[in-house]
Motif scaffolding. Structure first.
Motif, PDB file in Angstrom:
ATOM      1  N   LEU A   1       0.825  -1.202   0.000  1.00  0.00           N
ATOM      2  CA  LEU A   1       0.000   0.000   0.000  1.00  0.00           C
ATOM      3  C   LEU A   1       0.863   1.258   0.000  1.00  0.00           C
ATOM      4  N   VAL A   2       1.896   1.272   0.826  1.00  0.00           N
ATOM      5  CA  VAL A   2       2.791   2.439   0.867  1.00  0.00           C
ATOM      6  C   VAL A   2       3.492   2.612  -0.478  1.00  0.00           C
ATOM      7  N   GLY A   3       3.922   1.497  -1.068  1.00  0.00           N
ATOM      8  CA  GLY A   3       4.548   1.577  -2.379  1.00  0.00           C
ATOM      9  C   GLY A   3       3.595   2.099  -3.437  1.00  0.00           C
ATOM     10  N   SER A   4       2.321   1.712  -3.336  1.00  0.00           N
ATOM     11  CA  SER A   4       1.321   2.180  -4.305  1.00  0.00           C
ATOM     12  C   SER A   4       1.096   3.682  -4.184  1.00  0.00           C
ATOM     13  N   MET A   5       1.189   4.214  -2.962  1.00  0.00           N
ATOM     14  CA  MET A   5       1.014   5.661  -2.774  1.00  0.00           C
ATOM     15  C   MET A   5       2.042   6.428  -3.590  1.00  0.00           C
ATOM     16  N   ARG A   6       3.285   5.968  -3.526  1.00  0.00           N
ATOM     17  CA  ARG A   6       4.315   6.665  -4.289  1.00  0.00           C
ATOM     18  C   ARG A   6       4.164   6.390  -5.786  1.00  0.00           C
ATOM     19  N   LEU A   7       3.802   5.150  -6.147  1.00  0.00           N
ATOM     20  CA  LEU A   7       3.667   4.782  -7.556  1.00  0.00           C
ATOM     21  C   LEU A   7       2.583   5.616  -8.235  1.00  0.00           C
ATOM     22  N   PHE A   8       1.469   5.825  -7.540  1.00  0.00           N
ATOM     23  CA  PHE A   8       0.358   6.587  -8.111  1.00  0.00           C
ATOM     24  C   PHE A   8       0.419   8.071  -7.759  1.00  0.00           C
ATOM     25  N   SER A   9       1.555   8.509  -7.209  1.00  0.00           N
ATOM     26  CA  SER A   9       1.771   9.927  -6.865  1.00  0.00           C
ATOM     27  C   SER A   9       0.690  10.463  -5.936  1.00  0.00           C
ATOM     28  N   ILE A  10       0.324   9.659  -4.937  1.00  0.00           N
ATOM     29  CA  ILE A  10      -0.651  10.082  -3.933  1.00  0.00           C
ATOM     30  C   ILE A  10       0.123  10.508  -2.690  1.00  0.00           C
ATOM     31  N   PRO A  11       0.150  11.790  -2.365  1.00  0.00           N
ATOM     32  CA  PRO A  11       0.921  12.240  -1.202  1.00  0.00           C
ATOM     33  C   PRO A  11       0.240  11.869   0.108  1.00  0.00           C
ATOM     34  N   LEU A  12       1.025  11.827   1.162  1.00  0.00           N
ATOM     35  CA  LEU A  12       0.479  11.619   2.503  1.00  0.00           C
ATOM     36  C   LEU A  12      -0.095  12.945   2.975  1.00  0.00           C
ATOM     37  N   THR A  13      -1.381  12.958   3.325  1.00  0.00           N
ATOM     38  CA  THR A  13      -2.067  14.175   3.742  1.00  0.00           C
ATOM     39  C   THR A  13      -2.780  13.926   5.068  1.00  0.00           C
ATOM     40  N   PRO A  14      -3.260  14.989   5.724  1.00  0.00           N
ATOM     41  CA  PRO A  14      -3.996  14.766   6.979  1.00  0.00           C
ATOM     42  C   PRO A  14      -5.224  13.879   6.801  1.00  0.00           C
ATOM     43  N   ILE A  15      -5.848  13.917   5.614  1.00  0.00           N
ATOM     44  CA  ILE A  15      -7.046  13.112   5.389  1.00  0.00           C
ATOM     45  C   ILE A  15      -6.701  11.637   5.280  1.00  0.00           C
ATOM     46  N   ASN A  16      -5.640  11.300   4.519  1.00  0.00           N
ATOM     47  CA  ASN A  16      -5.333   9.876   4.333  1.00  0.00           C
ATOM     48  C   ASN A  16      -4.270   9.351   5.289  1.00  0.00           C
ATOM     49  N   ALA A  17      -3.805  10.188   6.219  1.00  0.00           N
ATOM     50  CA  ALA A  17      -2.797   9.725   7.177  1.00  0.00           C
ATOM     51  C   ALA A  17      -3.230   8.485   7.955  1.00  0.00           C
ATOM     52  N   PRO A  18      -4.522   8.356   8.335  1.00  0.00           N
ATOM     53  CA  PRO A  18      -4.930   7.152   9.072  1.00  0.00           C
ATOM     54  C   PRO A  18      -4.907   5.877   8.248  1.00  0.00           C
ATOM     55  N   ILE A  19      -4.670   5.978   6.937  1.00  0.00           N
ATOM     56  CA  ILE A  19      -4.804   4.810   6.070  1.00  0.00           C
ATOM     57  C   ILE A  19      -3.839   3.697   6.464  1.00  0.00           C
ATOM     58  N   LEU A  20      -2.637   4.051   6.928  1.00  0.00           N
ATOM     59  CA  LEU A  20      -1.652   3.025   7.252  1.00  0.00           C
ATOM     60  C   LEU A  20      -2.092   2.202   8.451  1.00  0.00           C
ATOM     61  N   SER A  21      -2.549   2.880   9.504  1.00  0.00           N
ATOM     62  CA  SER A  21      -3.015   2.140  10.684  1.00  0.00           C
ATOM     63  C   SER A  21      -4.324   1.413  10.388  1.00  0.00           C
ATOM     64  N   VAL A  22      -5.208   2.044   9.605  1.00  0.00           N
ATOM     65  CA  VAL A  22      -6.472   1.399   9.263  1.00  0.00           C
ATOM     66  C   VAL A  22      -6.232   0.161   8.411  1.00  0.00           C
ATOM     67  N   SER A  23      -5.208   0.205   7.539  1.00  0.00           N
ATOM     68  CA  SER A  23      -4.936  -0.944   6.671  1.00  0.00           C
ATOM     69  C   SER A  23      -4.555  -2.182   7.472  1.00  0.00           C
ATOM     70  N   ILE A  24      -4.011  -1.978   8.661  1.00  0.00           N
ATOM     71  CA  ILE A  24      -3.709  -3.125   9.521  1.00  0.00           C
ATOM     72  C   ILE A  24      -5.008  -3.803   9.951  1.00  0.00           C
ATOM     73  N   GLY A  25      -5.968  -2.981  10.392  1.00  0.00           N
ATOM     74  CA  GLY A  25      -7.254  -3.551  10.794  1.00  0.00           C
ATOM     75  C   GLY A  25      -7.969  -4.225   9.645  1.00  0.00           C
ATOM     76  N   LEU A  26      -7.961  -3.581   8.454  1.00  0.00           N
ATOM     77  CA  LEU A  26      -8.619  -4.179   7.300  1.00  0.00           C
ATOM     78  C   LEU A  26      -7.905  -5.440   6.846  1.00  0.00           C
ATOM     79  N   GLY A  27      -6.568  -5.424   6.899  1.00  0.00           N
ATOM     80  CA  GLY A  27      -5.814  -6.607   6.500  1.00  0.00           C
ATOM     81  C   GLY A  27      -6.069  -7.782   7.414  1.00  0.00           C
ATOM     82  N   VAL A  28      -6.106  -7.510   8.718  1.00  0.00           N
ATOM     83  CA  VAL A  28      -6.369  -8.569   9.692  1.00  0.00           C
ATOM     84  C   VAL A  28      -7.764  -9.151   9.495  1.00  0.00           C
ATOM     85  N   ASP A  29      -8.695  -8.319   9.071  1.00  0.00           N
ATOM     86  CA  ASP A  29     -10.066  -8.775   8.820  1.00  0.00           C
ATOM     87  C   ASP A  29     -10.068 -10.021   7.936  1.00  0.00           C
ATOM     88  N   TYR A  30      -9.355  -9.975   6.824  1.00  0.00           N
ATOM     89  CA  TYR A  30      -9.362 -11.089   5.876  1.00  0.00           C
ATOM     90  C   TYR A  30      -8.549 -12.272   6.386  1.00  0.00           C
TER      91      TYR A  30
END
Length: 832
Positions: A695-724
Motif C-alpha cells: 500500500l505504501v509503495g502504491s502511494m508513491r507509484l500513483f503519486s498520492i501524497p500523505l495528507t492529513p485526510i489519508n494519514a490514518p490509512i496506514l493504521s487502518v490498513s492493519i485492521g482491514l488486512g487482519v479482517d481477511y
C-alpha cells in the motif's frame, strides 16, 4: 468451556430462541440513536488541522490586529468588482452606490467600507462624509476634475493598492478592484452570525444597478468561504453515498442471491450507520472531511460480516442441519472471528487518537465506535432476523432463492479460489519469499512518498464540478464563489504567485529602537529570500511603509529626519510621533496592515525567491525568528503548512507502530487463550505486513501524497488486512482441530470461506472505491487507497496464507513453534 465460549452460547440462545425480542431491542435502541442525529454539526476545510499550531495562532492574531486590503479578519469581507475599466465614471459611481447601500442597511451591521473610489471622491470633495455624498461628487465632476482626482489619489498610494495589477496610471485603467467591508460585530461572533450577515450583503450588492452578484461583483469573506466549504462537504456526501449504496446493492444481489437475505443485510447496514450517526450527535463530534470516509468503511466491514454469516449458515444448512442448529454452528464459529476482527480493527482506528490533529482523533473515535456497533448488529441482530425470516419462510409459501454458499462445489469461482492452495502444494517457500520480498520492496519504495498540506488541497476538482453540474437536483453541486474569487486573486491581484513568509513581532514597538530592530531583520538575508539592490531582504513592514511615504511626502519626511539620530532613514527616537504622522497621512491604510492599532505588535513580510523549496524557506524564517532580539513568531501559510506536514509524518508513523504492536500482542494472547497456540496469531500478521508494504509503495507509484485526510490509512490498513486473514486462519484452525490434515483443512477453508471473502472484497472495494467520485481530490485519493488496501489484504489471505501455513507446518517445530507441537505426515495423520 472458556468465558468466550459461554458468551457465544448465551448469544446463540437469544438468537435462536428469542429472535423477536432481540429484534425489538435493537429497533428500540435505533429510535434512541435517531435523537442524536439532530445534534450533528459540520466542520470542513484546512482549519481543522491547524489548531494549536503556534504559527497558526500568530496568523490568527495578525488577522485580528492588522488591516489588509485582501483578506482580513473573520468580521471583514471584500467585494471584488470587475469591469472594462474600474476607474471609469460609471464604475466609480456603481462602487460608491454599493458602499452606500451596504452602510445604510442597519441590519447588516456594516461598520465601514473602503475602496479606491472613496479615495478619488475625497479628492473631489474633502467634506463628503458619506458614500452617497462621495458618489454625488464623482457624478458631478468634470472629466478634467475626475482625471486630476485620480492622479492625486494615485500619488497618495490609494489607487494601486486597491485595483488589479494591470493598472495603468497614465491611461487610468484597470480591470478589477476590491471594496473592503468591515462588520460591526464582536470578534468572537459566531461563524453562523457572520455568514448570515455576509449572505444578506450579497443580496444588497446585487440590488445595485449594473451589479451582477457572483459575476461582476463578488462578495467574499470567511463566512461565505466556510458556508461554501460546508456545502462542498454536503455535495460530496450527496454524490458518494447514493453511488456507494447502488454499487453495494449490485454486489449484494450477487453475494446473497435472495431478496429476503439481502433485505436483512441492508437493514443491518442501515442500523450500523444510524447508530454511528447518533453516537456522533450525542458525543458532540462534528461531521468533517475525514468522517466522510468512515461510512464507506462501516459498510465494508458490515458487508463482510453479513456475507460470512449468511454464507456459513447456508453451508451448514446444506449439510442438513435445522435452522436453529445451523445458526448455532455459524455463530459458534464466526462470532469469535468477528470479535478478533473487530478488536484488531479498533486497535488500528484508536491508534489515531494519538494524532495531533483533532479530525483524525475524531475519525478514530467514530470509526471505532461504528465498528463496535457493526459487530453487535451483525453478530446478534442479523442472525436473529435470519432465523425469524427462515422460520416464516417455512410456514408461509415463500419461495427460496439462492441457498448455496459462494464459491462452493465446482463453480468457476471455486476453481479460481484454489490457486493459492494449489501453489502451497507446489512451491510454498517460493510463494512466501516472493510475496515477502514484494512487500519489503514496496515498503522501501514507499518511504519516498511525498507529504502535502495546503488550503487548496481541500478545494474541489473544477473539471469534475463542471461535469457534475449537468446532474439533476439534488445531485448538481453548488456554484462555488470562492473558486472564482481565488482565480481573480491570482490573475488580477497576483495573490498566490509570489511566495512569502512572515514574522509576527509579538511585543510593543513603541521603544526608540523598535524600528531599528525591525530594519535589522532585513540585513544579511538567507539565500532563500528575495533581495533588493542594496542586498537586503525584499520585505514589507512598517519601516518600508515609512520609507515609501517619506519619499512621497516632504512634510512627513521632515518628521522622520527629525527623529533619525543615526541618519539611516529609520527613526530611532519619538517613534510614537512618527506613527501619529504616518497614520494621519494617506498611507494610514497601508500602515495598519503592518502596525497594530495599539502598537503592541507588528508584522514583517519577506518575499521568497522563485523556485525555492518551501521547506528551506520555512527553515530560514524559523532561524531568523530565533536569532532576532525581537519576540517574533514565524508564520504565514507556508510556515503553517510545513508545521502540519512535520506533525503529519510523525503522527502516521506513530499510529502505524501503535496499531501493529497492539494488534500483534492481542492476536498472540487471544490465540494462546482460545487455542493454546500463540503462533496462530502471528500467522495473521505476516500478510498484514505485506499489505502495508504494498500500500505504501502504491502511494508513491500513483503519486498520492500523505495528507492529513489519508494519514490514518496506514493504521487502518492493519485492521482491514487482519479482517481477511483472521477469517481465513480462524476457519483453518477450526478444521485443523477437527482432525483434518493441513492440506485437507486448507481445501475446506478455501471452499467454505474463500467465497465469502471474495464477495466481501468485491463489495468493499467498490463501496470504498466509490469515494473516487467525490468532488474533493483528497477524498478521491483516500477512497483509492482504502480500496487498494482491501484488495491487497484479500489477495494476501488467498495467496499467501495457504503457503505460509504449509511452510510453518514443515519448519515450525524446528524452533518449537509448530502448528500443534507435532508435524503432520504426508499421509495426513498426526505425528506421535
Amino acid at each position: 468451556m472458556t468465558a468466550a465460549d459461554r458468551a457465544v452460547e448465551r448469544v446463540d440462545e437469544f438468537v435462536t430462541e428469542r429472535p423477536v425480542t432481540v429484534i425489538a431491542v435493537f429497533l428500540l435502541i435505533s429510535v434512541v440513536a435517531v435523537g442524536g442525529i439532530g445534534g450533528i454539526e459540520t466542520s470542513a476545510g484546512a482549519d481543522q488541522f491547524t489548531q494549536d499550531i503556534p504559527a497558526q495562532q500568530a496568523l490568527d492574531d495578525i488577522d485580528e490586529e492588522f488591516e489588509t486590503s485582501i483578506g482580513g479578519s473573520a468580521t471583514a469581507a471584500q467585494v471584488i468588482v470587475t469591469d472594462d475599466n474600474v476607474l471609469s465614471r460609471p464604475t466609480l459611481i456603481r462602487i460608491l452606490e454599493t458602499q452606500d447601500r451596504l452602510e445604510s442597511r442597519s441590519t447588516l451591521r456594516v461598520g465601514s467600507t473602503s475602496s479606491h473610489a472613496d479615495a478619488i471622491a475625497r479628492r473631489l470633495d474633502p467634506t463628503a462624509e458619506t458614500a452617497a455624498q462621495r458618489r454625488d461628487a464623482v457624478e458631478e465632476a468634470t472629466p478634467q476634475e475626475l482625471r486630476t482626482a485620480i492622479n492625486d489619489a494615485d500619488a497618495a498610494g490609494a489607487v494601486a493598492a486597491q485595483v488589479s495589477v494591470d493598472y495603468n496610471p497614465t491611461a487610468q485603467t484597470a480591470d478589477a478592484a476590491i471594496v473592503g467591508i468591515t462588520y460591526d460585530v464582536p470578534e468572537a461572533a459566531t461563524t453562523a452570525r457572520v455568514t448570515g450577515l455576509q449572505t444578506r450583503s450579497v443580496e444588497v450588492v446585487d440590488s445595485v444597478p449594473g451589479n451582477d452578484a457572483g459575476d461582476n461583483a463578488i462578495l467574499f469573506g470567511d463566512g461565505v468561504l466556510q458556508s461554501e466549504i460546508t456545502a462542498l462537504l454536503g455535495d460530496t456526501a450527496i454524490i458518494v453515498f447514493p453511488a456507494a449504496l447502488l454499487l453495494i446493492l449490485g454486489f449484494l444481489v450477487f453475494a446473497y442471491r435472495d431478496p429476503i437475505d439481502m433485505g436483512i443485510g441492508l437493514a443491518a447496514l442501515l442500523l450500523s450507520l444510524l447508530w454511528t450517526f447518533g453516537f456522533m450527535g450525542y458525543a458532540g463530534i462534528p461531521f468533517s472531511d475525514s468522517l466522510v470516509t468512515v461510512f464507506p468503511l462501516l459498510l465494508a466491514v458490515g458487508i463482510d460480516f453479513g456475507i460470512h454469516i449468511v454464507n456459513r449458515y447456508r453451508e451448514e444448512r446444506g449439510e442438513g442441519l435445522s435452522i436453529a442448529a445451523a445458526m448455532r454452528t455459524t455463530t459458534d464459529q464466526l462470532l469469535i472471528a468477528f470479535l478478533l476482527v473487530t478488536i484488531t480493527t479498533v486497535f488500528g482506528l484508536v491508534s489515531n487518537v494519538a494524532s495531533p490533529f483533532e479530525p483524525n482523533r475524531d475519525f478514530g473515535i467514530v470509526a471505532a465506535a461504528g465498528i463496535t456497533f457493526t459487530l453487535v448488529i451483525f453478530g446478534i441482530f442479523l442472525p436473529a432476523a435470519k432465523v425469524l425470516a427462515d422460520r416464516w419462510r417455512d410456514r408461509l409459501p415463500i419461495p427460496a432463492f439462492g441457498t448455496t454458499p459462494l464459491g462452493s462445489g465446482g463453480s468457476r469461482l471455486g476453481r479460481a479460489l484454489r490457486v493459492g492452495v494449489d501453489l502451497s502444494r507446489v512451491a510454498p517457500v517460493a510463494v512466501v519469499v516472493l510475496l515477502l520480498v514484494g512487500g519489503a520492496i514496496g515498503g522501501a519504495y514507499g518511504t519516498g512518498v511525498n507529504t502535502e498540506f495546503s488550503e487548496e488541497a481541500f478545494f474541489p476538482n473544477e473539471d469534475r464540478l463542471e461535469t457534475y453540474s449537468n446532474l439533476p437536483e439534488p445531485f448538481a453541486p453548488t456554484d462555488y464563489t470562492f473558486l472564482r474569487v481565488l482565480t481573480l486573486f491570482e490573475e488580477e491581484f497576483e495573490q498566490g504567485f509570489v511566495g512569502s513568509v512572515t514574522l509576527y513581532v509579538d511585543q510593543s514597538v513603541r521603544d526608540d529602537d523598535a524600528l531599528e530592530l525591525i530594519d535589522r531583520t532585513t540585513r544579511n538575508p538567507p539565500d532563500t529570500f528575495e533581495t533588493t539592490e542594496e542586498r537586503r531582504a525584499a520585505s514589507t513592514s512598517v519601516v518600508t511603509v515609512i520609507e515609501d511615504r517619506a519619499a512621497r511626502d516632504p512634510e512627513f519626511a521632515a518628521v522622520v529626519n527629525r527623529n533619525d539620530r543615526l541618519g539611516t532613514g529609520v527613526p530611532d527616537r519619538n517613534v510614537d510621533e512618527v506613527y501619529e504622522a504616518l497614520l494621519d497621512s494617506p498611507a494610514r491604510g497601508q500602515a495598519r496592515g503592518y502596525l497594530a492599532d495599539d502598537r503592541g505588535s507588528a508584522r514583517i513580510d519577506y518575499t521568497i525567491r522563485p523556485g525555492v523549496d518551501n521547506s528551506e524557506a520555512v527553515a530560514d524564517v524559523r532561524e531568523l525568528a530565533e536569532r532576532t532580539p525581537l519576540e517574533a513568531v514565524p508564520t504565514g501559510s507556508l510556515v503553517v503548512n510545513e508545521a502540519v506536514i512535520d506533525r503529519l509524518t510523525e503522527s502516521a508513523i506513530r499510529s502505524l507502530i501503535a496499531a501493529f504492536a497492539l494488534t500483534a500482542i492481542f492476536l498472540a494472547l487471544s490465540y494462546a487463550y482460545l487455542e493454546g497456540r500463540a503462533v496462530y496469531g502471528l500467522l495473521n500478521l505476516v500478510p498484514v505486513l505485506v499489505t502495508v508494504g504494498l500500500l505504501v509503495g502504491s502511494m508513491r507509484l500513483f503519486s498520492i501524497p500523505l495528507t492529513p485526510i489519508n494519514a490514518p490509512i496506514l493504521s487502518v490498513s492493519i485492521g482491514l488486512g487482519v479482517d481477511y486473514t483472521v477469517h481465513f486462519v480462524h476457519r483453518f484452525v477450526d478444521e485443523y482441530k477437527a482432525g483434518h490434515a493441513v492440506d485437507e483443512a486448507l481445501d475446506i477453508t478455501i471452499a467454505g470461506t474463500g467465497g465469502a471473502l471474495t464477495g466481501s472484497m468485491l463489495t468493499t472495494v467498490c463501496g470504498l472505491g466509490v469515494l473516487w467520485l467525490a468532488v474533493i481530490p483528497l477524498l478521491q485519493d483516500f477512497g483509492l487507497l482504502l480500496a487498494l488496501g482491501v484488495l491487497y489484504a484479500y489477495l494476501c489471505s488467498i495467496l499467501l496464507v495457504p503457503s505460509l501455513v504449509v511452510v510453518w507446518d514443515r519448519y515450525g517445530d524446528r524452533v518449537g513453534l509448530g502448528l500443534d507441537g507435532g508435524l503432520r505426515e504426508s499421509t495426513g495423520e498426526r505425528a506421535d
